[in-house]
Design a protein around this motif. Structure first.
Motif, PDB file in Angstrom:
ATOM      1  N   ALA A  52       0.851  -1.192   0.000  1.00 60.58           N
ATOM      2  CA  ALA A  52       0.000   0.000   0.000  1.00 60.58           C
ATOM      3  C   ALA A  52       0.884   1.239   0.000  1.00 60.58           C
ATOM      4  CB  ALA A  52      -0.901   0.004   1.225  1.00 60.58           C
ATOM      5  N   ASP A  53       0.456   2.222  -0.753  1.00 58.91           N
ATOM      6  CA  ASP A  53       1.204   3.470  -0.864  1.00 58.91           C
ATOM      7  C   ASP A  53       0.256   4.627  -0.577  1.00 58.91           C
ATOM      8  OD1 ASP A  53       2.893   5.534  -1.456  1.00 58.91           O
ATOM      9  OD2 ASP A  53       3.177   5.014  -3.552  1.00 58.91           O
ATOM     10  N   SER A  54       0.701   5.569   0.193  1.00 56.46           N
ATOM     11  CA  SER A  54      -0.159   6.700   0.533  1.00 56.46           C
ATOM     12  C   SER A  54       0.211   7.951  -0.244  1.00 56.46           C
ATOM     13  CB  SER A  54      -0.074   6.977   2.036  1.00 56.46           C
ATOM     14  OG  SER A  54       1.248   7.364   2.368  1.00 56.46           O
ATOM     15  N   THR A  55       0.869   7.798  -1.374  1.00 47.45           N
ATOM     16  CA  THR A  55       1.251   8.941  -2.187  1.00 47.45           C
ATOM     17  C   THR A  55       0.013   9.640  -2.726  1.00 47.45           C
ATOM     18  OG1 THR A  55       3.258   7.818  -2.863  1.00 47.45           O
ATOM     19  CG2 THR A  55       2.553   9.663  -4.217  1.00 47.45           C
ATOM     20  N   ILE A  56       0.036  10.950  -2.699  1.00 49.90           N
ATOM     21  CA  ILE A  56      -1.067  11.749  -3.227  1.00 49.90           C
ATOM     22  C   ILE A  56      -0.531  12.592  -4.365  1.00 49.90           C
ATOM     23  CG2 ILE A  56      -2.717  13.585  -2.751  1.00 49.90           C
ATOM     24  CD1 ILE A  56      -2.750  12.643   0.154  1.00 49.90           C
ATOM     25  N   ALA A  57      -1.187  12.515  -5.498  1.00 52.01           N
ATOM     26  CA  ALA A  57      -0.809  13.345  -6.642  1.00 52.01           C
ATOM     27  C   ALA A  57      -1.920  14.368  -6.854  1.00 52.01           C
ATOM     28  CB  ALA A  57      -0.635  12.497  -7.887  1.00 52.01           C
ATOM     29  N   ARG A  58      -1.555  15.616  -6.853  1.00 49.77           N
ATOM     30  CA  ARG A  58      -2.550  16.663  -7.044  1.00 49.77           C
ATOM     31  C   ARG A  58      -2.272  17.423  -8.326  1.00 49.77           C
ATOM     32  NH1 ARG A  58      -5.052  18.557  -1.851  1.00 49.77           N
ATOM     33  NH2 ARG A  58      -4.351  17.065  -0.308  1.00 49.77           N
ATOM     34  N   ALA A  59      -3.342  17.776  -9.011  1.00 52.92           N
ATOM     35  CA  ALA A  59      -3.216  18.577 -10.227  1.00 52.92           C
ATOM     36  C   ALA A  59      -3.486  20.033  -9.884  1.00 52.92           C
ATOM     37  CB  ALA A  59      -4.209  18.103 -11.268  1.00 52.92           C
ATOM     38  N   HIS A  60      -2.868  20.920 -10.618  1.00 48.78           N
ATOM     39  CA  HIS A  60      -3.113  22.339 -10.445  1.00 48.78           C
ATOM     40  C   HIS A  60      -4.574  22.626 -10.771  1.00 48.78           C
ATOM     41  CE1 HIS A  60      -2.954  26.680 -11.302  1.00 48.78           C
ATOM     42  NE2 HIS A  60      -1.954  26.684 -10.446  1.00 48.78           N
ATOM     43  N   GLN A  61      -5.153  23.622 -10.145  1.00 51.88           N
ATOM     44  CA  GLN A  61      -6.566  23.928 -10.352  1.00 51.88           C
ATOM     45  C   GLN A  61      -6.894  24.238 -11.804  1.00 51.88           C
ATOM     46  OE1 GLN A  61      -7.523  27.300  -7.982  1.00 51.88           O
ATOM     47  NE2 GLN A  61      -6.082  28.668  -8.991  1.00 51.88           N
ATOM     48  N   HIS A  62      -5.924  24.747 -12.549  1.00 51.47           N
ATOM     49  CA  HIS A  62      -6.180  25.059 -13.951  1.00 51.47           C
ATOM     50  C   HIS A  62      -5.892  23.874 -14.877  1.00 51.47           C
ATOM     51  CE1 HIS A  62      -5.377  29.262 -12.343  1.00 51.47           C
ATOM     52  NE2 HIS A  62      -6.674  29.180 -12.573  1.00 51.47           N
ATOM     53  N   ALA A  63      -5.502  22.741 -14.311  1.00 53.32           N
ATOM     54  CA  ALA A  63      -5.187  21.568 -15.112  1.00 53.32           C
ATOM     55  C   ALA A  63      -6.427  20.737 -15.425  1.00 53.32           C
ATOM     56  CB  ALA A  63      -4.162  20.703 -14.387  1.00 53.32           C
ATOM     57  N   THR A  64      -7.550  21.081 -14.848  1.00 54.26           N
ATOM     58  CA  THR A  64      -8.772  20.317 -15.106  1.00 54.26           C
ATOM     59  C   THR A  64      -9.397  20.738 -16.415  1.00 54.26           C
ATOM     60  OG1 THR A  64     -10.212  21.879 -13.967  1.00 54.26           O
ATOM     61  CG2 THR A  64      -9.203  20.164 -12.624  1.00 54.26           C
ATOM     62  N   ASN A  65     -10.315  19.920 -16.887  1.00 55.74           N
ATOM     63  CA  ASN A  65     -10.989  20.264 -18.130  1.00 55.74           C
ATOM     64  C   ASN A  65     -12.357  20.889 -17.883  1.00 55.74           C
ATOM     65  OD1 ASN A  65     -12.382  18.085 -17.245  1.00 55.74           O
ATOM     66  ND2 ASN A  65     -12.251  16.913 -19.137  1.00 55.74           N
ATOM     67  N   THR A  66     -12.565  21.365 -16.673  1.00 51.94           N
ATOM     68  CA  THR A  66     -13.832  22.009 -16.367  1.00 51.94           C
ATOM     69  C   THR A  66     -13.795  23.471 -16.776  1.00 51.94           C
ATOM     70  OG1 THR A  66     -13.102  22.564 -14.133  1.00 51.94           O
ATOM     71  CG2 THR A  66     -14.260  20.480 -14.410  1.00 51.94           C
ATOM     72  N   THR A  67     -14.950  23.986 -17.044  1.00 47.45           N
ATOM     73  CA  THR A  67     -15.036  25.398 -17.407  1.00 47.45           C
ATOM     74  C   THR A  67     -15.654  26.163 -16.256  1.00 47.45           C
ATOM     75  OG1 THR A  67     -17.189  25.073 -18.428  1.00 47.45           O
ATOM     76  CG2 THR A  67     -15.264  24.883 -19.863  1.00 47.45           C
ATOM     77  N   ARG A  68     -15.392  27.428 -16.212  1.00 51.54           N
ATOM     78  CA  ARG A  68     -16.004  28.266 -15.189  1.00 51.54           C
ATOM     79  C   ARG A  68     -16.347  29.603 -15.830  1.00 51.54           C
ATOM     80  NH1 ARG A  68     -11.602  31.232 -11.728  1.00 51.54           N
ATOM     81  NH2 ARG A  68      -9.971  31.368 -13.283  1.00 51.54           N
ATOM     82  N   LEU A  69     -17.409  30.169 -15.359  1.00 49.84           N
ATOM     83  CA  LEU A  69     -17.824  31.460 -15.886  1.00 49.84           C
ATOM     84  C   LEU A  69     -17.033  32.555 -15.190  1.00 49.84           C
ATOM     85  CD1 LEU A  69     -21.662  30.854 -16.005  1.00 49.84           C
ATOM     86  CD2 LEU A  69     -20.027  30.719 -17.879  1.00 49.84           C
ATOM     87  N   THR A  70     -16.424  33.409 -15.970  1.00 50.66           N
ATOM     88  CA  THR A  70     -15.619  34.480 -15.390  1.00 50.66           C
ATOM     89  C   THR A  70     -16.301  35.826 -15.532  1.00 50.66           C
ATOM     90  OG1 THR A  70     -14.433  34.810 -17.455  1.00 50.66           O
ATOM     91  CG2 THR A  70     -13.466  33.262 -15.872  1.00 50.66           C
ATOM     92  N   GLY A  71     -17.401  35.864 -16.262  1.00 54.16           N
ATOM     93  CA  GLY A  71     -18.101  37.122 -16.433  1.00 54.16           C
ATOM     94  C   GLY A  71     -17.539  37.945 -17.581  1.00 54.16           C
ATOM     95  N   GLY A  72     -16.711  37.373 -18.408  1.00 54.50           N
ATOM     96  CA  GLY A  72     -16.166  38.107 -19.547  1.00 54.50           C
ATOM     97  C   GLY A  72     -14.666  38.005 -19.601  1.00 54.50           C
ATOM     98  N   TRP A  73     -14.060  38.873 -20.406  1.00 55.97           N
ATOM     99  CA  TRP A  73     -12.615  38.867 -20.570  1.00 55.97           C
ATOM    100  C   TRP A  73     -11.932  39.339 -19.311  1.00 55.97           C
ATOM    101  CZ3 TRP A  73     -10.569  36.554 -24.626  1.00 55.97           C
ATOM    102  CH2 TRP A  73     -11.363  36.379 -25.743  1.00 55.97           C
ATOM    103  N   ILE A  74     -10.801  38.759 -19.039  1.00 57.64           N
ATOM    104  CA  ILE A  74      -9.998  39.164 -17.877  1.00 57.64           C
ATOM    105  C   ILE A  74      -8.786  39.916 -18.413  1.00 57.64           C
ATOM    106  CG2 ILE A  74      -8.632  38.403 -15.915  1.00 57.64           C
ATOM    107  CD1 ILE A  74     -10.439  35.973 -15.757  1.00 57.64           C
ATOM    108  N   GLU A  75      -8.559  41.110 -17.927  1.00 59.74           N
ATOM    109  CA  GLU A  75      -7.423  41.889 -18.381  1.00 59.74           C
ATOM    110  C   GLU A  75      -6.444  42.045 -17.227  1.00 59.74           C
ATOM    111  OE1 GLU A  75      -7.512  46.311 -19.295  1.00 59.74           O
ATOM    112  OE2 GLU A  75      -7.656  45.392 -21.288  1.00 59.74           O
ATOM    113  N   LEU A  76      -5.203  41.749 -17.512  1.00 54.88           N
ATOM    114  CA  LEU A  76      -4.176  41.912 -16.498  1.00 54.88           C
ATOM    115  C   LEU A  76      -3.897  43.402 -16.295  1.00 54.88           C
ATOM    116  CD1 LEU A  76      -1.731  39.098 -17.609  1.00 54.88           C
ATOM    117  CD2 LEU A  76      -3.365  39.044 -15.735  1.00 54.88           C
TER     118      LEU A  76
END
Length: 84
Positions: A52-76
């Protein structure tokens, strides 16, 4: 390996996928696995030790293929001055 990369000797990949899907859903592959495992175990070819191995692999939040509503364009902030 993608289904489309199967060697031509197996025939059209769609046919191979269809047969695989049918055998997976009707339990054929489970029966094949159970039969082969039982035969290997009876021949003493299976080591049933467990690790048994207790290793945990986590992906960055932006690595998922889910979409989210941002309310429009984001400008830096640093690019806001360039547009003017």
């Amino acid at each position: 390996m993608a289904w489309r990369d199967l060697p031509e000797a197996f025939g059209p990949w769609q046919t191979v996928w269809t047969w695989h899907y049918r055998m997976a859903t009707d339990g054929t592959w489970d029966q094949v696995h159970a039969t082969l495992t039982a035969a290997a175990d009876a021949a003493g070819l299976v080591d049933w030790s467990l690790s048994a191995d207790s290793t945990i692999a986590r992906a960055h939040q932006h690595a998922t293929n889910t979409t989210r509503l941002t309310g429009g364009w984001i400008e830096l902030p640093e690019s806001a001055g360039r547009a003017a």
